[in-house]
Write an enzyme that holds these catalytic residues in place. Sequence first.
Site, PDB file in Angstrom:
ATOM      1  N   GLY A 143     -14.524   0.227   2.184  1.00 52.20           N
ATOM      2  CA  GLY A 143     -13.428  -0.603   1.694  1.00 52.20           C
ATOM      3  C   GLY A 143     -12.693   0.040   0.545  1.00 52.20           C
ATOM      4  N   PRO A 172       0.833   3.291  -8.252  1.00 51.72           N
ATOM      5  CA  PRO A 172       1.858   2.329  -8.671  1.00 51.72           C
ATOM      6  C   PRO A 172       3.086   2.309  -7.768  1.00 51.72           C
ATOM      7  CG  PRO A 172       0.927   3.376 -10.601  1.00 51.72           C
ATOM      8  CD  PRO A 172       0.348   4.086  -9.405  1.00 51.72           C
ATOM      9  N   GLU A 209       3.183   3.166  -4.566  1.00 50.33           N
ATOM     10  CA  GLU A 209       2.745   2.567  -3.308  1.00 50.33           C
ATOM     11  C   GLU A 209       2.719   1.047  -3.424  1.00 50.33           C
ATOM     12  OE1 GLU A 209      -1.241   2.332  -0.439  1.00 50.33           O
ATOM     13  OE2 GLU A 209      -1.010   3.995  -1.861  1.00 50.33           O
TER      14      GLU A 209
END
Length: 383
Positions: free
Chosen positions: A134, A244, A246
């Site tokens: 994850g 940031p 993204e």
Amino acid sequence: MKRTLYESDHEAFRESFRKFVEVEIAPHDEQWNRDSIVPREVFAEAGKNGFLGMDVPEEYGGGGVEDFRFNAVVIEELMRAGCGGSGLGLTLHNDICMPYFLTYANEEQKKRWLPGIASGELITAIAMTEPGIGSDLASMSTTARREGDHYVVNGAKTFITNGINADVVITAVKTDPSQKHKGMSLLVLERGMEGFERGRNLDKLGQHAQDTAELSFTDVRVPVANLLGEAEGQGFTQLVTKLPQERLSIAVAGVAAAEAALNWTLEYVKERKAFGQPIGSFQNSKFVLAEIATEIDLAWHYVDDCIRALNADDLTAVDASKAKYWCTELQGRVVDRCLQLHGGYGYMNEYPIAKAYADARITRIYGGTTEIMKEVIGRSLGL
């Protein structure tokens, strides 16, 4: 309150890209959703028309303008047309992958990759997530062992956007498995490398037109010349530095999708009648839509300030996390409430609100879950 973010150049660019979407994307969106992939030719066509690599220097075939407002226009128009899934590959290419090549590639790498990336002949992807870990990137098990002038890469990645179409994949690997964050590096794996295999195109709840794949690496020999950055061990810092932008890209998409849902619903409630009157005339409809319109306006102004900060190289990880968290949660609330106002028709796939509902669910997960965003914000409060 009117937005003041854009200037005449951006609006001219918007007009051109809107026409591109109307001709090259929207008519095919339904088919691409059935196919679970967008044809590679779409990237080449976007590149030919100047909608890829707007910030790539002209010497490498790009637009030569470092201004994220152009990227935001692309996102807004895709969402306005209800083509978020079909356009996600383009925005990933522009907003998320491109910065790694622009910032961390050396001159030889830029000459080798940027012209094709700007033209759409080379499609990009970034591979971070692995099965079973994850958001815990430091626990990744994909390794890159150096042997002379090559790294030997072994491991697997999953949930990779553009995974089927991609030609160059920015891949997070462990060059020093004994270290956690400090052992990570970024290698560019290329289509055709022996041992680099693509698994199935994953069957998702939404965003059906976007190819999302599993990737596997078995003794893939990658030239040391494909290492991004000056040395091994810089991968985690590189990822954190680019997150940031993204997250801001996802935030723009979230509020733009919410605005599209509002506009479809306003049109619907003005035409649909119940008990002899338009359902938009009922007090509940008015109040729900008034709340939605207000929240969207407030979100736009925060997001616009984040875009200004990014252009000034001043966007913090905390502010980007706030934008991503708030706007994707807003997107989820808005499409749910708008679907409710459509009644039974909102559950029918022929209405754009149904697709928007399914497409919205992932945005609170990819790019960092809402919970991770809150963790970043909470730490900034000294907690």
